[in-house]
Write a protein that holds these residues in place. Sequence first.
Motif, mmCIF file in Angstrom:
data_model
loop_
_atom_site.group_PDB
_atom_site.id
_atom_site.type_symbol
_atom_site.label_atom_id
_atom_site.label_comp_id
_atom_site.label_asym_id
_atom_site.label_seq_id
_atom_site.Cartn_x
_atom_site.Cartn_y
_atom_site.Cartn_z
ATOM 1 N N PRO A 133 0.794 -1.236 0.000
ATOM 2 C CA PRO A 133 0.000 0.000 0.000
ATOM 3 C C PRO A 133 0.825 1.285 0.000
ATOM 4 O O PRO A 133 0.292 2.340 -0.315
ATOM 5 C CB PRO A 133 -0.798 -0.115 1.305
ATOM 6 N N ASP A 134 2.139 1.179 0.324
ATOM 7 C CA ASP A 134 2.879 2.414 0.525
ATOM 8 C C ASP A 134 4.224 2.472 -0.196
ATOM 9 O O ASP A 134 5.045 3.333 0.100
ATOM 10 C CB ASP A 134 3.093 2.664 2.015
ATOM 11 N N ALA A 135 4.448 1.553 -1.131
ATOM 12 C CA ALA A 135 5.700 1.540 -1.900
ATOM 13 C C ALA A 135 6.925 1.497 -0.987
ATOM 14 O O ALA A 135 7.955 2.104 -1.288
ATOM 15 C CB ALA A 135 5.756 2.722 -2.857
ATOM 16 N N ALA A 136 6.812 0.776 0.116
ATOM 17 C CA ALA A 136 7.911 0.716 1.082
ATOM 18 C C ALA A 136 9.157 0.066 0.486
ATOM 19 O O ALA A 136 9.066 -0.897 -0.283
ATOM 20 C CB ALA A 136 7.480 -0.057 2.319
ATOM 21 N N THR A 137 10.300 0.560 0.867
ATOM 22 C CA THR A 137 11.567 0.029 0.366
ATOM 23 C C THR A 137 11.750 -1.433 0.771
ATOM 24 O O THR A 137 12.176 -2.258 -0.041
ATOM 25 C CB THR A 137 12.733 0.877 0.895
ATOM 26 N N ASP A 138 11.411 -1.783 2.020
ATOM 27 C CA ASP A 138 11.626 -3.164 2.475
ATOM 28 C C ASP A 138 10.664 -4.165 1.840
ATOM 29 O O ASP A 138 10.851 -5.369 1.979
ATOM 30 C CB ASP A 138 11.594 -3.252 4.000
ATOM 31 N N ALA A 139 9.649 -3.698 1.145
ATOM 32 C CA ALA A 139 8.713 -4.588 0.456
ATOM 33 C C ALA A 139 9.028 -4.713 -1.037
ATOM 34 O O ALA A 139 8.358 -5.457 -1.758
ATOM 35 C CB ALA A 139 7.286 -4.089 0.639
ATOM 36 N N ALA A 140 10.037 -4.014 -1.516
ATOM 37 C CA ALA A 140 10.360 -4.016 -2.943
ATOM 38 C C ALA A 140 10.737 -5.412 -3.419
ATOM 39 O O ALA A 140 11.334 -6.203 -2.685
ATOM 40 C CB ALA A 140 11.506 -3.038 -3.220
ATOM 41 N N VAL A 141 10.349 -5.701 -4.665
ATOM 42 C CA VAL A 141 10.667 -6.991 -5.279
ATOM 43 C C VAL A 141 11.403 -6.744 -6.591
ATOM 44 O O VAL A 141 11.112 -5.791 -7.316
ATOM 45 C CB VAL A 141 9.402 -7.830 -5.526
ATOM 46 N N ASP A 142 12.354 -7.624 -6.881
ATOM 47 C CA ASP A 142 13.119 -7.509 -8.121
ATOM 48 C C ASP A 142 12.217 -7.771 -9.324
ATOM 49 O O ASP A 142 11.328 -8.627 -9.264
ATOM 50 C CB ASP A 142 14.278 -8.500 -8.127
ATOM 51 N N ARG A 143 12.471 -7.055 -10.380
ATOM 52 C CA ARG A 143 11.736 -7.227 -11.630
ATOM 53 C C ARG A 143 12.708 -7.138 -12.789
ATOM 54 O O ARG A 143 13.850 -6.719 -12.631
ATOM 55 C CB ARG A 143 10.660 -6.149 -11.800
ATOM 56 N N SER A 144 12.228 -7.488 -13.963
ATOM 57 C CA SER A 144 12.985 -7.319 -15.182
ATOM 58 C C SER A 144 12.083 -6.613 -16.182
ATOM 59 O O SER A 144 11.040 -7.156 -16.566
ATOM 60 C CB SER A 144 13.436 -8.680 -15.722
#
Length: 145
Positions: free
Chosen positions: A104-115
């Motif tokens: 819900p908040d674009a938190a840094t610790d919730a980020a996931v790798d993408r391509s």
Amino acid sequence: MTDSDPSRSADVATLRYLGRAFGRRDEVRQTSLFPSNKPESLVVTLDVEYYPESVDGVSLEVRAYTNGDFHVSYHERRAGDRRGCRWDRHDQPHNTRDHFHPLPDAATDAAVDRSYATDLTRVIEGAVLPWVDERVGALWESDTS
């Protein structure tokens, strides 16, 4: 139009192209290129008529840079609640260069790798807009259940 990194400057041509492309879409109410409060951005305001009544506002903010970096943020307001997520390409210590910060908040610790595709317009077409479509559907389903 540069930020703190002197090797990175706004990709004006790409942002202008995206502004024209977004401006042709039915679900877009307004586009604002380089508004005074976001001088490196294209801000796209989506028409809330496509959303359930509980949604007060939705916008995308696109920043593109000549070195290939980008940030595309989704902002949603519902009854005073603000939610957001972000698609990023930039070097940083928390994830790979291409990554996604979820709701819900674009938190840094919730980020996931993408391509992502190399071209930002393909990222918009292949990742951002499909995600927005799915989000609209999920909001309608949650409002009716």
